[in-house]
Write a protein that holds these residues in place. Structure first.
Motif, mmCIF file in Angstrom:
data_model
loop_
_atom_site.group_PDB
_atom_site.id
_atom_site.type_symbol
_atom_site.label_atom_id
_atom_site.label_comp_id
_atom_site.label_asym_id
_atom_site.label_seq_id
_atom_site.Cartn_x
_atom_site.Cartn_y
_atom_site.Cartn_z
ATOM 1 N N PHE A 8 -0.538 3.139 15.150
ATOM 2 C CA PHE A 8 -0.724 4.317 14.299
ATOM 3 C C PHE A 8 -0.507 4.050 12.819
ATOM 4 O O PHE A 8 -0.070 4.929 12.088
ATOM 5 C CB PHE A 8 0.183 5.453 14.774
ATOM 6 C CG PHE A 8 -0.117 5.850 16.181
ATOM 7 C CD1 PHE A 8 -1.332 6.415 16.516
ATOM 8 C CD2 PHE A 8 0.792 5.619 17.193
ATOM 9 C CE1 PHE A 8 -1.623 6.759 17.822
ATOM 10 C CE2 PHE A 8 0.514 5.964 18.496
ATOM 11 C CZ PHE A 8 -0.699 6.541 18.807
ATOM 12 N N TRP A 9 -0.821 2.859 12.354
ATOM 13 C CA TRP A 9 -0.785 2.562 10.923
ATOM 14 C C TRP A 9 -2.176 2.827 10.355
ATOM 15 O O TRP A 9 -3.167 2.321 10.872
ATOM 16 C CB TRP A 9 -0.390 1.110 10.695
ATOM 17 C CG TRP A 9 1.055 0.844 10.944
ATOM 18 C CD1 TRP A 9 1.708 0.895 12.132
ATOM 19 C CD2 TRP A 9 2.031 0.494 9.978
ATOM 20 N NE1 TRP A 9 3.023 0.588 11.972
ATOM 21 C CE2 TRP A 9 3.253 0.341 10.643
ATOM 22 C CE3 TRP A 9 1.994 0.282 8.608
ATOM 23 C CZ2 TRP A 9 4.424 -0.003 9.999
ATOM 24 C CZ3 TRP A 9 3.157 -0.061 7.959
ATOM 25 C CH2 TRP A 9 4.365 -0.195 8.646
ATOM 26 N N ASP A 10 -2.256 3.608 9.279
ATOM 27 C CA ASP A 10 -3.546 3.920 8.672
ATOM 28 C C ASP A 10 -4.210 2.653 8.141
ATOM 29 O O ASP A 10 -5.402 2.444 8.300
ATOM 30 C CB ASP A 10 -3.378 4.914 7.520
ATOM 31 C CG ASP A 10 -2.878 6.256 7.998
ATOM 32 O OD1 ASP A 10 -3.169 6.619 9.155
ATOM 33 O OD2 ASP A 10 -2.189 6.942 7.228
ATOM 34 N N GLY B 10 -5.903 -1.356 11.308
ATOM 35 C CA GLY B 10 -5.334 -0.032 11.081
ATOM 36 C C GLY B 10 -6.318 1.047 11.469
ATOM 37 O O GLY B 10 -7.496 0.782 11.745
ATOM 38 N N LEU B 11 -5.864 2.269 11.486
ATOM 39 C CA LEU B 11 -6.686 3.390 11.943
ATOM 40 C C LEU B 11 -7.896 3.658 11.053
ATOM 41 O O LEU B 11 -8.908 4.161 11.521
ATOM 42 C CB LEU B 11 -5.841 4.660 12.040
ATOM 43 C CG LEU B 11 -4.803 4.694 13.147
ATOM 44 C CD1 LEU B 11 -3.966 5.964 13.053
ATOM 45 C CD2 LEU B 11 -5.460 4.599 14.506
ATOM 46 N N LEU B 12 -7.794 3.345 9.768
ATOM 47 C CA LEU B 12 -8.910 3.603 8.864
ATOM 48 C C LEU B 12 -10.001 2.533 8.948
ATOM 49 O O LEU B 12 -11.046 2.677 8.336
ATOM 50 C CB LEU B 12 -8.399 3.728 7.422
ATOM 51 C CG LEU B 12 -7.427 4.885 7.178
ATOM 52 C CD1 LEU B 12 -6.956 4.901 5.740
ATOM 53 C CD2 LEU B 12 -8.051 6.218 7.566
ATOM 54 N N ASN C 64 -0.063 -5.925 4.140
ATOM 55 C CA ASN C 64 0.073 -4.699 3.370
ATOM 56 C C ASN C 64 -0.235 -3.546 4.301
ATOM 57 O O ASN C 64 -1.303 -3.501 4.911
ATOM 58 C CB ASN C 64 -0.898 -4.721 2.190
ATOM 59 C CG ASN C 64 -0.808 -3.476 1.341
ATOM 60 O OD1 ASN C 64 0.111 -2.673 1.468
ATOM 61 N ND2 ASN C 64 -1.776 -3.304 0.461
ATOM 62 N N GLY C 65 0.713 -2.625 4.449
ATOM 63 C CA GLY C 65 0.520 -1.516 5.372
ATOM 64 C C GLY C 65 0.909 -0.184 4.788
ATOM 65 O O GLY C 65 1.726 -0.103 3.870
ATOM 66 N N GLN C 66 0.297 0.852 5.343
ATOM 67 C CA GLN C 66 0.641 2.212 4.958
ATOM 68 C C GLN C 66 0.348 3.129 6.136
ATOM 69 O O GLN C 66 -0.642 2.955 6.854
ATOM 70 C CB GLN C 66 -0.158 2.661 3.734
ATOM 71 C CG GLN C 66 0.315 3.982 3.186
ATOM 72 C CD GLN C 66 -0.220 4.242 1.784
ATOM 73 O OE1 GLN C 66 -1.050 3.508 1.262
ATOM 74 N NE2 GLN C 66 0.256 5.303 1.181
#
Length: 177
Positions: free
Chosen positions: A44-46, A64-66, A96-98
């Motif tokens: 569930f990391w964008d 990531g999800l995006l 790099n994560g968000q």
């Protein structure tokens, strides 16, 4: 050009923030193989992008999800990256994560052979069992609704149905190179 000031274990819980986070991962290959898969066990990391310094600049792998699954180098529901490290060599990777969720997860490294093995046991294997238990609960709630005609049972039926669907989508996501 920034400095990494704190060390964390590969399994981490860093709380909530609206800013991106950077991980620095140093890996030394002590095995006989040179193809690996680095995976974060939290889907569930964008955004979760891996950077590696090469002779021609920076190599970037997006996950990531995006990033849709078919745009990823490894088509998996979990952020997974193909890395090559020759025997005895050490490499540094930056991630790099968000996310809007909590900054948590665990980094795992597999040999490519183990990761792509059809019978590999991982968390998705247990989702099948979990889905079967939820399906039994679904059947019992249908019978309970038919006996009592309580509207609350319909809400619970909807919740369990969509939860089974969610787990099924997560566990049946394809894995390919």
């Amino acid at each position: 050009k920034g400095y990494f000031t704190s060390k964390i274990s590969n399994q981490f819980t860093l709380g909530y923030t609206d800013k991106p986070i950077w991980f620095k991962i140093d890996i030394t290959n002590h095995s006989d193989t040179n193809e690996f898969v680095l995976q974060l066990n939290e889907p569930f990391w964008d955004k979760l992008d891996l950077y590696q310094k090469t002779s021609h600049g920076w190599d970037k792998q997006k996950a990531g999800l995006l990033t849709s699954i078919n745009e990823r180098e490894i088509e998996d529901a979990f952020p997974s990256y193909s890395v090559v490290i020759t025997k005895g060599e050490s490499k540094t990777f930056y991630i790099n994560g968000q996310t809007v969720n909590g900054y948590l997860g665990a980094f795992n490294i597999y040999t490519a052979k183990e990761f792509f093995k059809p019978g590999r046991l991982d968390i998705n294997t247990f989702y099948y069992l979990y889905s079967a238990v939820l399906f039994i609960i679904l059947i019992l709630n249908i019978l309970l609704y038919l006996a009592t005609k309580e509207r609350l049972n319909l809400y619970y039926l909807g919740y369990v149905t969509f939860y089974i669907l969610f787990i099924s989508i997560l566990s049946f996501a394809p894995k390919s190179k």
